[in-house]
Design a protein around this motif. Structure first.
Motif, PDB file in Angstrom:
ATOM      1  N   ARG A  27       0.963  -1.189  -0.048  1.00  0.00           N
ATOM      2  CA  ARG A  27      -0.129  -0.084   0.049  1.00  0.00           C
ATOM      3  C   ARG A  27       0.781   1.153   0.159  1.00  0.00           C
ATOM      4  O   ARG A  27       0.438   2.283  -0.566  1.00  0.00           O
ATOM      5  CB  ARG A  27      -0.939   0.171   1.090  1.00  0.00           C
ATOM      6  CG  ARG A  27      -2.013  -0.997   1.361  1.00  0.00           C
ATOM      7  CD  ARG A  27      -2.358  -1.526  -0.312  1.00  0.00           C
ATOM      8  NE  ARG A  27      -3.443  -2.714  -0.039  1.00  0.00           N
ATOM      9  CZ  ARG A  27      -3.071  -3.907  -0.721  1.00  0.00           C
ATOM     10  NH1 ARG A  27      -2.156  -4.093  -1.254  1.00  0.00           N
ATOM     11  NH2 ARG A  27      -4.129  -4.735  -0.502  1.00  0.00           N
ATOM     12  N   CYS A  28       1.932   1.378   0.566  1.00  0.00           N
ATOM     13  CA  CYS A  28       2.855   2.447   0.712  1.00  0.00           C
ATOM     14  C   CYS A  28       3.430   2.401  -0.816  1.00  0.00           C
ATOM     15  O   CYS A  28       3.642   3.673  -1.320  1.00  0.00           O
ATOM     16  CB  CYS A  28       4.124   2.212   1.748  1.00  0.00           C
ATOM     17  SG  CYS A  28       3.375   2.395   3.236  1.00  0.00           S
ATOM     18  N   ALA A  29       3.849   1.208  -1.199  1.00  0.00           N
ATOM     19  CA  ALA A  29       4.395   1.374  -2.457  1.00  0.00           C
ATOM     20  C   ALA A  29       3.410   2.102  -3.498  1.00  0.00           C
ATOM     21  O   ALA A  29       3.591   3.028  -4.504  1.00  0.00           O
ATOM     22  CB  ALA A  29       4.512  -0.006  -3.216  1.00  0.00           C
ATOM     23  N   ARG A  30       1.968   1.768  -3.563  1.00  0.00           N
ATOM     24  CA  ARG A  30       1.002   2.363  -4.331  1.00  0.00           C
ATOM     25  C   ARG A  30       0.891   3.727  -4.094  1.00  0.00           C
ATOM     26  O   ARG A  30       0.722   4.882  -5.147  1.00  0.00           O
ATOM     27  CB  ARG A  30      -0.361   1.780  -4.151  1.00  0.00           C
ATOM     28  CG  ARG A  30      -0.404   0.319  -4.627  1.00  0.00           C
ATOM     29  CD  ARG A  30      -1.707  -0.345  -4.522  1.00  0.00           C
ATOM     30  NE  ARG A  30      -1.885  -1.567  -5.092  1.00  0.00           N
ATOM     31  CZ  ARG A  30      -2.729  -2.510  -5.030  1.00  0.00           C
ATOM     32  NH1 ARG A  30      -4.019  -2.266  -4.393  1.00  0.00           N
ATOM     33  NH2 ARG A  30      -2.831  -3.604  -5.356  1.00  0.00           N
ATOM     34  N   ALA A  31       1.012   4.176  -2.889  1.00  0.00           N
ATOM     35  CA  ALA A  31       0.807   5.661  -2.310  1.00  0.00           C
ATOM     36  C   ALA A  31       2.340   6.371  -3.200  1.00  0.00           C
ATOM     37  O   ALA A  31       1.979   7.462  -3.697  1.00  0.00           O
ATOM     38  CB  ALA A  31       0.863   6.009  -1.309  1.00  0.00           C
ATOM     39  N   SER A  32       3.282   5.709  -3.162  1.00  0.00           N
ATOM     40  CA  SER A  32       4.434   6.556  -3.959  1.00  0.00           C
ATOM     41  C   SER A  32       4.171   6.521  -5.259  1.00  0.00           C
ATOM     42  O   SER A  32       4.921   7.610  -6.044  1.00  0.00           O
ATOM     43  CB  SER A  32       5.692   5.722  -3.209  1.00  0.00           C
ATOM     44  OG  SER A  32       5.760   4.468  -4.065  1.00  0.00           O
ATOM     45  N   GLU A  33       3.545   5.429  -5.904  1.00  0.00           N
ATOM     46  CA  GLU A  33       3.383   5.725  -7.347  1.00  0.00           C
ATOM     47  C   GLU A  33       2.449   6.903  -7.737  1.00  0.00           C
ATOM     48  O   GLU A  33       2.830   7.390  -8.622  1.00  0.00           O
ATOM     49  CB  GLU A  33       2.788   4.301  -7.825  1.00  0.00           C
ATOM     50  CG  GLU A  33       3.675   2.994  -8.075  1.00  0.00           C
ATOM     51  CD  GLU A  33       2.852   1.829  -7.984  1.00  0.00           C
ATOM     52  OE1 GLU A  33       1.587   1.948  -8.629  1.00  0.00           O
ATOM     53  OE2 GLU A  33       3.442   0.799  -7.780  1.00  0.00           O
ATOM     54  N   VAL A  34       1.364   7.198  -6.798  1.00  0.00           N
ATOM     55  CA  VAL A  34       0.535   8.021  -7.204  1.00  0.00           C
ATOM     56  C   VAL A  34       1.259   9.512  -6.997  1.00  0.00           C
ATOM     57  O   VAL A  34       1.317  10.377  -7.801  1.00  0.00           O
ATOM     58  CB  VAL A  34      -0.497   8.240  -6.261  1.00  0.00           C
ATOM     59  CG1 VAL A  34      -1.529   9.352  -6.184  1.00  0.00           C
ATOM     60  CG2 VAL A  34      -1.443   7.070  -6.210  1.00  0.00           C
ATOM     61  N   ILE A  35       2.445   9.716  -5.963  1.00  0.00           N
ATOM     62  CA  ILE A  35       3.118  10.708  -5.853  1.00  0.00           C
ATOM     63  C   ILE A  35       4.109  10.906  -7.194  1.00  0.00           C
ATOM     64  O   ILE A  35       4.071  11.942  -7.979  1.00  0.00           O
ATOM     65  CB  ILE A  35       3.904  10.747  -4.701  1.00  0.00           C
ATOM     66  CG1 ILE A  35       2.867  10.768  -3.516  1.00  0.00           C
ATOM     67  CG2 ILE A  35       5.008  11.887  -4.605  1.00  0.00           C
ATOM     68  CD1 ILE A  35       3.652  10.652  -2.068  1.00  0.00           C
ATOM     69  N   HIS A  36       4.463   9.629  -7.759  1.00  0.00           N
ATOM     70  CA  HIS A  36       5.568   9.729  -8.741  1.00  0.00           C
ATOM     71  C   HIS A  36       4.825  10.287  -9.922  1.00  0.00           C
ATOM     72  O   HIS A  36       5.324  11.111 -10.819  1.00  0.00           O
ATOM     73  CB  HIS A  36       6.200   8.302  -9.023  1.00  0.00           C
ATOM     74  CG  HIS A  36       7.130   8.418 -10.181  1.00  0.00           C
ATOM     75  ND1 HIS A  36       6.940   7.464 -11.192  1.00  0.00           N
ATOM     76  CD2 HIS A  36       8.145   9.070 -10.303  1.00  0.00           C
ATOM     77  CE1 HIS A  36       8.018   7.710 -12.107  1.00  0.00           C
ATOM     78  NE2 HIS A  36       8.807   8.353 -11.368  1.00  0.00           N
ATOM     79  N   GLN A  37       3.598   9.791 -10.226  1.00  0.00           N
ATOM     80  CA  GLN A  37       2.866  10.003 -11.476  1.00  0.00           C
ATOM     81  C   GLN A  37       2.435  11.573 -11.384  1.00  0.00           C
ATOM     82  O   GLN A  37       2.361  12.391 -12.381  1.00  0.00           O
ATOM     83  CB  GLN A  37       1.434   9.192 -11.212  1.00  0.00           C
ATOM     84  CG  GLN A  37       0.695   9.013 -12.815  1.00  0.00           C
ATOM     85  CD  GLN A  37       1.580   8.435 -13.471  1.00  0.00           C
ATOM     86  OE1 GLN A  37       2.739   7.790 -13.579  1.00  0.00           O
ATOM     87  NE2 GLN A  37       0.844   8.562 -14.960  1.00  0.00           N
ATOM     88  N   ALA A  38       2.003  12.004 -10.301  1.00  0.00           N
ATOM     89  CA  ALA A  38       1.736  13.278  -9.984  1.00  0.00           C
ATOM     90  C   ALA A  38       2.864  14.468 -10.415  1.00  0.00           C
ATOM     91  O   ALA A  38       2.715  15.574 -11.242  1.00  0.00           O
ATOM     92  CB  ALA A  38       1.236  13.867  -8.477  1.00  0.00           C
ATOM     93  N   VAL A  39       4.188  13.878 -10.068  1.00  0.00           N
ATOM     94  CA  VAL A  39       5.312  14.724 -10.512  1.00  0.00           C
ATOM     95  C   VAL A  39       5.452  14.684 -11.939  1.00  0.00           C
ATOM     96  O   VAL A  39       5.610  15.580 -12.741  1.00  0.00           O
ATOM     97  CB  VAL A  39       6.610  14.222  -9.353  1.00  0.00           C
ATOM     98  CG1 VAL A  39       7.721  15.009 -10.335  1.00  0.00           C
ATOM     99  CG2 VAL A  39       6.327  14.813  -8.181  1.00  0.00           C
ATOM    100  N   ARG A  40       5.398  13.654 -12.419  1.00  0.00           N
ATOM    101  CA  ARG A  40       5.460  13.437 -13.926  1.00  0.00           C
ATOM    102  C   ARG A  40       4.564  14.276 -14.614  1.00  0.00           C
ATOM    103  O   ARG A  40       4.794  14.884 -15.756  1.00  0.00           O
ATOM    104  CB  ARG A  40       5.158  11.789 -14.265  1.00  0.00           C
ATOM    105  CG  ARG A  40       6.539  11.119 -13.986  1.00  0.00           C
ATOM    106  CD  ARG A  40       6.279   9.596 -14.361  1.00  0.00           C
ATOM    107  NE  ARG A  40       6.023   9.677 -15.785  1.00  0.00           N
ATOM    108  CZ  ARG A  40       5.575   8.607 -16.514  1.00  0.00           C
ATOM    109  NH1 ARG A  40       5.156   7.636 -15.787  1.00  0.00           N
ATOM    110  NH2 ARG A  40       5.240   8.578 -17.664  1.00  0.00           N
ATOM    111  N   ILE A  41       3.548  14.257 -14.363  1.00  0.00           N
ATOM    112  CA  ILE A  41       2.267  15.050 -14.631  1.00  0.00           C
ATOM    113  C   ILE A  41       2.447  16.689 -14.642  1.00  0.00           C
ATOM    114  O   ILE A  41       2.541  17.251 -15.585  1.00  0.00           O
ATOM    115  CB  ILE A  41       0.818  14.902 -14.331  1.00  0.00           C
ATOM    116  CG1 ILE A  41       0.270  13.339 -14.700  1.00  0.00           C
ATOM    117  CG2 ILE A  41      -0.179  15.899 -14.782  1.00  0.00           C
ATOM    118  CD1 ILE A  41      -0.837  12.852 -13.901  1.00  0.00           C
ATOM    119  N   ALA A  42       3.072  16.915 -13.611  1.00  0.00           N
ATOM    120  CA  ALA A  42       3.509  18.326 -13.358  1.00  0.00           C
ATOM    121  C   ALA A  42       4.785  18.769 -14.299  1.00  0.00           C
ATOM    122  O   ALA A  42       4.540  19.908 -14.699  1.00  0.00           O
ATOM    123  CB  ALA A  42       3.653  18.707 -11.784  1.00  0.00           C
ATOM    124  N   VAL A  43       5.599  17.923 -14.365  1.00  0.00           N
ATOM    125  CA  VAL A  43       6.824  18.498 -14.853  1.00  0.00           C
ATOM    126  C   VAL A  43       7.042  17.889 -16.314  1.00  0.00           C
ATOM    127  O   VAL A  43       7.755  18.582 -17.165  1.00  0.00           O
ATOM    128  CB  VAL A  43       8.276  17.699 -14.097  1.00  0.00           C
ATOM    129  CG1 VAL A  43       9.385  18.117 -14.726  1.00  0.00           C
ATOM    130  CG2 VAL A  43       8.198  18.188 -12.687  1.00  0.00           C
TER     131      VAL A  43
END
Length: 85
Positions: A27-43
C-alpha cells in the motif's frame, strides 16, 4: 475484495504477521506511485516544451538528480529550486 487477494495469498502461504507486513509495504508502494505520477504530470509538459523547441540543454538544466537519499517516492529527477517559476 479483488484488491486484497494478494494479501490473502501471502497469508495462506506464510503467516498473518508477514501478510500484514506485505499489505503495508504494497500500500505504501502504491501511494508512492501516485506521488511519482503527479510529479511526472506536473513536470512533463515543461520537458516536452523544451524538447519540442530543441532546447534540450534547458530541459536537462531544469532538472537535477535527486541524490538526497530520501527517494521514498521513487523520483529520479526533481525540478531545481532555482529554476522553478
Amino acid at each position: 475484495m479483488l484488491e486484497w487477494v494478494d494479501v490473502l495469498l501471502v497469508g495462506l502461504l506464510t503467516s498473518p504477521r508477514e501478510a500484514g507486513i506485505y499489505a503495508v509495504v504494497t500500500r505504501c508502494a502504491r501511494a508512492s506511485e501516485v506521488i511519482h505520477q503527479a510529479v511526472r504530470i506536473a513536470v512533463g509538459p515543461q520537458i516536452a516544451a523544451a524538447m519540442a523547441t530543441r532546447a534540450r540543454r534547458q530541459a536537462r538544466g531544469d532538472l537535477q538528480p535527486d541524490d538526497g537519499g530520501d527517494d521514498l517516492a521513487g523520483l529520479a529527477v526533481l525540478p531545481r529550486p532555482d529554476r522553478v517559476r
